[in-house]
Design a protein around this motif. Sequence first.
Motif, PDB file in Angstrom:
ATOM      1  N   SER A  92     -68.008 -70.630  18.427  1.00 18.87           N
ATOM      2  CA  SER A  92     -68.793 -71.989  19.243  1.00 18.87           C
ATOM      3  C   SER A  92     -69.477 -72.124  18.061  1.00 18.87           C
ATOM      4  CB  SER A  92     -69.047 -71.173  20.536  1.00 18.87           C
ATOM      5  OG  SER A  92     -69.847 -71.771  20.730  1.00 18.87           O
ATOM      6  N   ALA A  93     -69.915 -72.027  18.159  1.00 20.04           N
ATOM      7  CA  ALA A  93     -72.187 -72.873  16.739  1.00 20.04           C
ATOM      8  C   ALA A  93     -70.724 -73.892  16.559  1.00 20.04           C
ATOM      9  CB  ALA A  93     -72.212 -71.272  15.753  1.00 20.04           C
ATOM     10  N   HIS A  94     -69.660 -73.433  15.393  1.00 14.98           N
ATOM     11  CA  HIS A  94     -69.336 -74.237  13.645  1.00 14.98           C
ATOM     12  C   HIS A  94     -68.338 -75.228  14.801  1.00 14.98           C
ATOM     13  CE1 HIS A  94     -71.946 -71.446  11.935  1.00 14.98           C
ATOM     14  NE2 HIS A  94     -71.409 -72.255  11.503  1.00 14.98           N
ATOM     15  N   PHE A  95     -67.857 -74.767  16.166  1.00 13.47           N
ATOM     16  CA  PHE A  95     -66.701 -75.394  16.858  1.00 13.47           C
ATOM     17  C   PHE A  95     -64.955 -75.084  15.636  1.00 13.47           C
ATOM     18  CE2 PHE A  95     -70.425 -78.420  17.274  1.00 13.47           C
ATOM     19  CZ  PHE A  95     -69.963 -78.517  18.637  1.00 13.47           C
ATOM     20  N   LEU A  96     -64.942 -73.765  15.930  1.00 10.81           N
ATOM     21  CA  LEU A  96     -64.074 -73.149  15.413  1.00 10.81           C
ATOM     22  C   LEU A  96     -63.331 -72.523  16.558  1.00 10.81           C
ATOM     23  CD1 LEU A  96     -65.086 -72.296  11.942  1.00 10.81           C
ATOM     24  CD2 LEU A  96     -63.604 -74.088  12.391  1.00 10.81           C
ATOM     25  N   SER A  97     -61.867 -72.849  16.313  1.00 11.46           N
ATOM     26  CA  SER A  97     -61.162 -71.526  17.256  1.00 11.46           C
ATOM     27  C   SER A  97     -61.118 -70.082  16.330  1.00 11.46           C
ATOM     28  CB  SER A  97     -59.970 -72.079  17.872  1.00 11.46           C
ATOM     29  OG  SER A  97     -58.618 -71.925  16.880  1.00 11.46           O
ATOM     30  N   GLU A  98     -61.512 -69.009  17.704  1.00 13.45           N
ATOM     31  CA  GLU A  98     -61.173 -67.935  16.436  1.00 13.45           C
ATOM     32  C   GLU A  98     -59.822 -67.523  15.979  1.00 13.45           C
ATOM     33  OE1 GLU A  98     -62.218 -64.441  18.923  1.00 13.45           O
ATOM     34  OE2 GLU A  98     -63.300 -65.564  20.127  1.00 13.45           O
ATOM     35  N   SER A  99     -58.780 -68.479  16.305  1.00  8.28           N
ATOM     36  CA  SER A  99     -57.745 -68.103  14.984  1.00  8.28           C
ATOM     37  C   SER A  99     -57.627 -69.188  14.059  1.00  8.28           C
ATOM     38  CB  SER A  99     -56.350 -68.631  15.994  1.00  8.28           C
ATOM     39  OG  SER A  99     -56.484 -69.826  16.274  1.00  8.28           O
ATOM     40  N   MET A 100     -58.528 -69.886  13.968  1.00 10.32           N
ATOM     41  CA  MET A 100     -58.471 -70.488  13.230  1.00 10.32           C
ATOM     42  C   MET A 100     -59.411 -69.927  11.437  1.00 10.32           C
ATOM     43  SD  MET A 100     -58.128 -73.368  10.877  1.00 10.32           S
ATOM     44  CE  MET A 100     -57.974 -74.179   9.771  1.00 10.32           C
ATOM     45  N   PHE A 101     -60.484 -69.052  12.651  1.00 12.49           N
ATOM     46  CA  PHE A 101     -61.330 -68.483  11.913  1.00 12.49           C
ATOM     47  C   PHE A 101     -60.541 -67.525  10.890  1.00 12.49           C
ATOM     48  CE2 PHE A 101     -64.036 -64.225  11.412  1.00 12.49           C
ATOM     49  CZ  PHE A 101     -65.103 -64.520  10.819  1.00 12.49           C
ATOM     50  N   HIS A 102     -60.070 -66.365  11.627  1.00 16.62           N
ATOM     51  CA  HIS A 102     -59.176 -65.475  11.248  1.00 16.62           C
ATOM     52  C   HIS A 102     -58.314 -66.106  10.049  1.00 16.62           C
ATOM     53  CE1 HIS A 102     -60.358 -62.375  13.758  1.00 16.62           C
ATOM     54  NE2 HIS A 102     -60.783 -63.700  14.961  1.00 16.62           N
ATOM     55  N   LYS A 103     -57.251 -67.210  10.411  1.00 14.51           N
ATOM     56  CA  LYS A 103     -56.865 -67.364   9.108  1.00 14.51           C
ATOM     57  C   LYS A 103     -57.357 -67.771   8.084  1.00 14.51           C
ATOM     58  CE  LYS A 103     -53.354 -70.842  11.689  1.00 14.51           C
ATOM     59  NZ  LYS A 103     -53.241 -71.842  12.348  1.00 14.51           N
ATOM     60  N   MET A 104     -59.095 -68.917   8.075  1.00 15.25           N
ATOM     61  CA  MET A 104     -59.459 -69.219   6.790  1.00 15.25           C
ATOM     62  C   MET A 104     -59.728 -67.923   6.059  1.00 15.25           C
ATOM     63  SD  MET A 104     -62.026 -72.174   8.670  1.00 15.25           S
ATOM     64  CE  MET A 104     -63.480 -71.287   8.812  1.00 15.25           C
TER      65      MET A 104
END
Length: 129
Positions: A75-87
């Motif tokens: 939320s703080a970095h304007f990412l989706s959780e799926s993008m976080f897991h991909k990264m």
Amino acid sequence: MARRGEITGRKPRATAGRAKRSKIPDAASPIIEPDSNAIEPAVHGESSSSGCAKAMPIRGPPVPPAVFTIASFCSAHFLSESMFHKMRETGIGPREMRVGSRVFITFEAAANWRAEREAATAAAVEAAE
């Protein structure tokens, strides 16, 4: 057959049989007698009848939490959780801290991750030119 206005969507008609609302009489009106037991409302800014007013506690700025959860990091970095897991799977995610079964990201790790992402973006731009 009369239908209710909520069902038909139309406003009900005003009928002559309805009584008009009467205005509230003024307190200074001779019709109303003053009540000796009535409690008068306090005007804003007046002290209470007991004489001791409760002081509001002094508050400073809100203290930020020491860590992010995955959801708050995203939320703080304007990412989706799926993008976080991909990264994270590709190795470009932030360092994580595990406490029990929970996963946290410290503010320092988030700051380092942002610096690494900025450096990687700058290097990619340099290589493209």
